[in-house]
Design a protein around this motif. Structure first.
Motif, PDB file in Angstrom:
ATOM      1  N   ARG A  27       7.730  -7.101   3.904  1.00 48.32           N
ATOM      2  CA  ARG A  27       6.340  -6.938   4.342  1.00 48.32           C
ATOM      3  C   ARG A  27       6.007  -5.467   4.572  1.00 48.32           C
ATOM      4  O   ARG A  27       6.197  -4.924   5.645  1.00 48.32           O
ATOM      5  CB  ARG A  27       6.113  -7.720   5.630  1.00 48.32           C
ATOM      6  CG  ARG A  27       4.686  -7.680   6.144  1.00 48.32           C
ATOM      7  CD  ARG A  27       4.593  -8.358   7.488  1.00 48.32           C
ATOM      8  NE  ARG A  27       4.977  -9.736   7.418  1.00 48.32           N
ATOM      9  CZ  ARG A  27       4.126 -10.755   7.280  1.00 48.32           C
ATOM     10  NH1 ARG A  27       2.843 -10.531   7.226  1.00 48.32           N
ATOM     11  NH2 ARG A  27       4.560 -11.980   7.227  1.00 48.32           N
ATOM     12  N   PHE A  28       5.523  -4.830   3.531  1.00 49.34           N
ATOM     13  CA  PHE A  28       5.103  -3.433   3.615  1.00 49.34           C
ATOM     14  C   PHE A  28       3.775  -3.286   2.902  1.00 49.34           C
ATOM     15  O   PHE A  28       3.500  -4.001   1.933  1.00 49.34           O
ATOM     16  CB  PHE A  28       6.133  -2.496   2.968  1.00 49.34           C
ATOM     17  CG  PHE A  28       7.396  -2.368   3.753  1.00 49.34           C
ATOM     18  CD1 PHE A  28       7.479  -1.480   4.814  1.00 49.34           C
ATOM     19  CD2 PHE A  28       8.505  -3.147   3.449  1.00 49.34           C
ATOM     20  CE1 PHE A  28       8.645  -1.363   5.554  1.00 49.34           C
ATOM     21  CE2 PHE A  28       9.671  -3.037   4.180  1.00 49.34           C
ATOM     22  CZ  PHE A  28       9.742  -2.140   5.232  1.00 49.34           C
ATOM     23  N   HIS A  29       2.973  -2.358   3.365  1.00 49.99           N
ATOM     24  CA  HIS A  29       1.712  -2.065   2.692  1.00 49.99           C
ATOM     25  C   HIS A  29       2.046  -1.442   1.328  1.00 49.99           C
ATOM     26  O   HIS A  29       2.979  -0.645   1.225  1.00 49.99           O
ATOM     27  CB  HIS A  29       0.869  -1.096   3.537  1.00 49.99           C
ATOM     28  CG  HIS A  29      -0.528  -1.003   3.077  1.00 49.99           C
ATOM     29  ND1 HIS A  29      -0.907  -0.184   2.043  1.00 49.99           N
ATOM     30  CD2 HIS A  29      -1.647  -1.649   3.487  1.00 49.99           C
ATOM     31  CE1 HIS A  29      -2.200  -0.311   1.831  1.00 49.99           C
ATOM     32  NE2 HIS A  29      -2.676  -1.200   2.701  1.00 49.99           N
ATOM     33  N   PRO A  30       1.302  -1.804   0.280  1.00 53.81           N
ATOM     34  CA  PRO A  30       1.579  -1.236  -1.055  1.00 53.81           C
ATOM     35  C   PRO A  30       1.612   0.297  -1.066  1.00 53.81           C
ATOM     36  O   PRO A  30       2.423   0.898  -1.768  1.00 53.81           O
ATOM     37  CB  PRO A  30       0.439  -1.766  -1.925  1.00 53.81           C
ATOM     38  CG  PRO A  30      -0.012  -3.002  -1.240  1.00 53.81           C
ATOM     39  CD  PRO A  30       0.219  -2.777   0.232  1.00 53.81           C
ATOM     40  N   PHE A  31       0.763   0.940  -0.263  1.00 56.65           N
ATOM     41  CA  PHE A  31       0.748   2.396  -0.233  1.00 56.65           C
ATOM     42  C   PHE A  31       2.064   2.956   0.316  1.00 56.65           C
ATOM     43  O   PHE A  31       2.560   3.973  -0.151  1.00 56.65           O
ATOM     44  CB  PHE A  31      -0.445   2.920   0.569  1.00 56.65           C
ATOM     45  CG  PHE A  31      -0.642   4.398   0.430  1.00 56.65           C
ATOM     46  CD1 PHE A  31      -1.046   4.956  -0.779  1.00 56.65           C
ATOM     47  CD2 PHE A  31      -0.397   5.239   1.498  1.00 56.65           C
ATOM     48  CE1 PHE A  31      -1.198   6.318  -0.922  1.00 56.65           C
ATOM     49  CE2 PHE A  31      -0.554   6.610   1.376  1.00 56.65           C
ATOM     50  CZ  PHE A  31      -0.957   7.152   0.157  1.00 56.65           C
ATOM     51  N   GLU A  32       2.659   2.261   1.295  1.00 60.71           N
ATOM     52  CA  GLU A  32       3.955   2.701   1.821  1.00 60.71           C
ATOM     53  C   GLU A  32       5.035   2.579   0.751  1.00 60.71           C
ATOM     54  O   GLU A  32       5.887   3.449   0.604  1.00 60.71           O
ATOM     55  CB  GLU A  32       4.354   1.901   3.062  1.00 60.71           C
ATOM     56  CG  GLU A  32       5.680   2.355   3.634  1.00 60.71           C
ATOM     57  CD  GLU A  32       6.040   1.716   4.962  1.00 60.71           C
ATOM     58  OE1 GLU A  32       7.141   2.010   5.457  1.00 60.71           O
ATOM     59  OE2 GLU A  32       5.246   0.948   5.521  1.00 60.71           O
ATOM     60  N   LEU A  33       4.989   1.504  -0.013  1.00 61.24           N
ATOM     61  CA  LEU A  33       5.966   1.318  -1.086  1.00 61.24           C
ATOM     62  C   LEU A  33       5.825   2.399  -2.153  1.00 61.24           C
ATOM     63  O   LEU A  33       6.822   2.924  -2.651  1.00 61.24           O
ATOM     64  CB  LEU A  33       5.813  -0.075  -1.703  1.00 61.24           C
ATOM     65  CG  LEU A  33       6.123  -1.244  -0.776  1.00 61.24           C
ATOM     66  CD1 LEU A  33       5.786  -2.564  -1.449  1.00 61.24           C
ATOM     67  CD2 LEU A  33       7.574  -1.214  -0.344  1.00 61.24           C
ATOM     68  N   ILE A  34       4.597   2.751  -2.489  1.00 61.06           N
ATOM     69  CA  ILE A  34       4.353   3.801  -3.481  1.00 61.06           C
ATOM     70  C   ILE A  34       4.875   5.143  -2.965  1.00 61.06           C
ATOM     71  O   ILE A  34       5.578   5.863  -3.682  1.00 61.06           O
ATOM     72  CB  ILE A  34       2.849   3.876  -3.840  1.00 61.06           C
ATOM     73  CG1 ILE A  34       2.442   2.626  -4.614  1.00 61.06           C
ATOM     74  CG2 ILE A  34       2.533   5.140  -4.632  1.00 61.06           C
ATOM     75  CD1 ILE A  34       0.937   2.434  -4.734  1.00 61.06           C
ATOM     76  N   MET A  35       4.546   5.476  -1.720  1.00 61.01           N
ATOM     77  CA  MET A  35       5.012   6.741  -1.132  1.00 61.01           C
ATOM     78  C   MET A  35       6.541   6.791  -1.091  1.00 61.01           C
ATOM     79  O   MET A  35       7.144   7.810  -1.439  1.00 61.01           O
ATOM     80  CB  MET A  35       4.461   6.915   0.287  1.00 61.01           C
ATOM     81  CG  MET A  35       3.016   7.260   0.343  1.00 61.01           C
ATOM     82  SD  MET A  35       2.327   7.596   2.002  1.00 61.01           S
ATOM     83  CE  MET A  35       3.512   7.002   3.144  1.00 61.01           C
TER      84      MET A  35
END
Length: 163
Positions: A27-35
């Motif tokens: 459960r992570f925000h997509p933006f965190e995964l991209i960063m």
């Protein structure tokens, strides 16, 4: 992700989960995964890490994240033995407390050495294991389980406090 309010709002999607279990590790925000992917890829490229080694490390790290975010309760003696090296579910549980002070401890989800070296290791919540609540104190309902809420949460979150 805990230090700066704009990063905390993104990472809080992970901490908003009221039930710590294996799904919390995903459960992570997509933006965190991209960063995170961009940062780790840059480090791998700068250091010249072979792709197979980087892939093996990611598999190991993700297996650890699934394990220590799980709701498995190990026998106390086994938990103490494993904590000498590996982050156990009960150890990482402290980090997911509703108490901000607890959230500043037990960051790791691989080896315990880093929390020990940087002085962020804590055996249990300051409330004690029996009284510890999971999630964010300011969100005491089922909203975090909704996908749309999680995507919008970094923008709409009122409490943008860094821990």
């Amino acid at each position: 992700m805990h230090r700066y309010s704009f990063l905390w709002r993104i990472h809080a999607v992970h901490h908003a989960d009221r039930d710590l279990d294996v799904t919390t590790a995903l459960r992570f925000h997509p933006f965190e995964l991209i960063m995170s992917t961009f940062f780790k890829s840059a480090i791998v490229a700068l250091l010249g890490v072979p792709l197979l080694v980087a892939l093996a490390f990611e598999l190991w790290l993700n297996a650890n994240a699934l394990f220590n975010h799980s709701n498995i309760r190990l026998p106390r003696k086994l938990d103490r033995m494993l904590r000498a090296f590996l982050v156990t579910p009960d150890m990482h549980l402290v980090h997911h407390s509703t108490l901000v002070d607890d959230q500043k401890h037990n960051f790791g989800f691989g080896l315990t050495a880093w929390d020990r070296v940087f002085g962020t290791y804590r055996t249990e919540s300051i409330l004690g294991a029996e009284n510890q609540k999971i999630g964010l104190a300011e969100i005491d309902d089922s909203r975090p389980s909704g996908f749309i809420w999680s995507i919008k949460q970094p923008i709409t979150q009122r409490n943008s406090r860094p821990s």
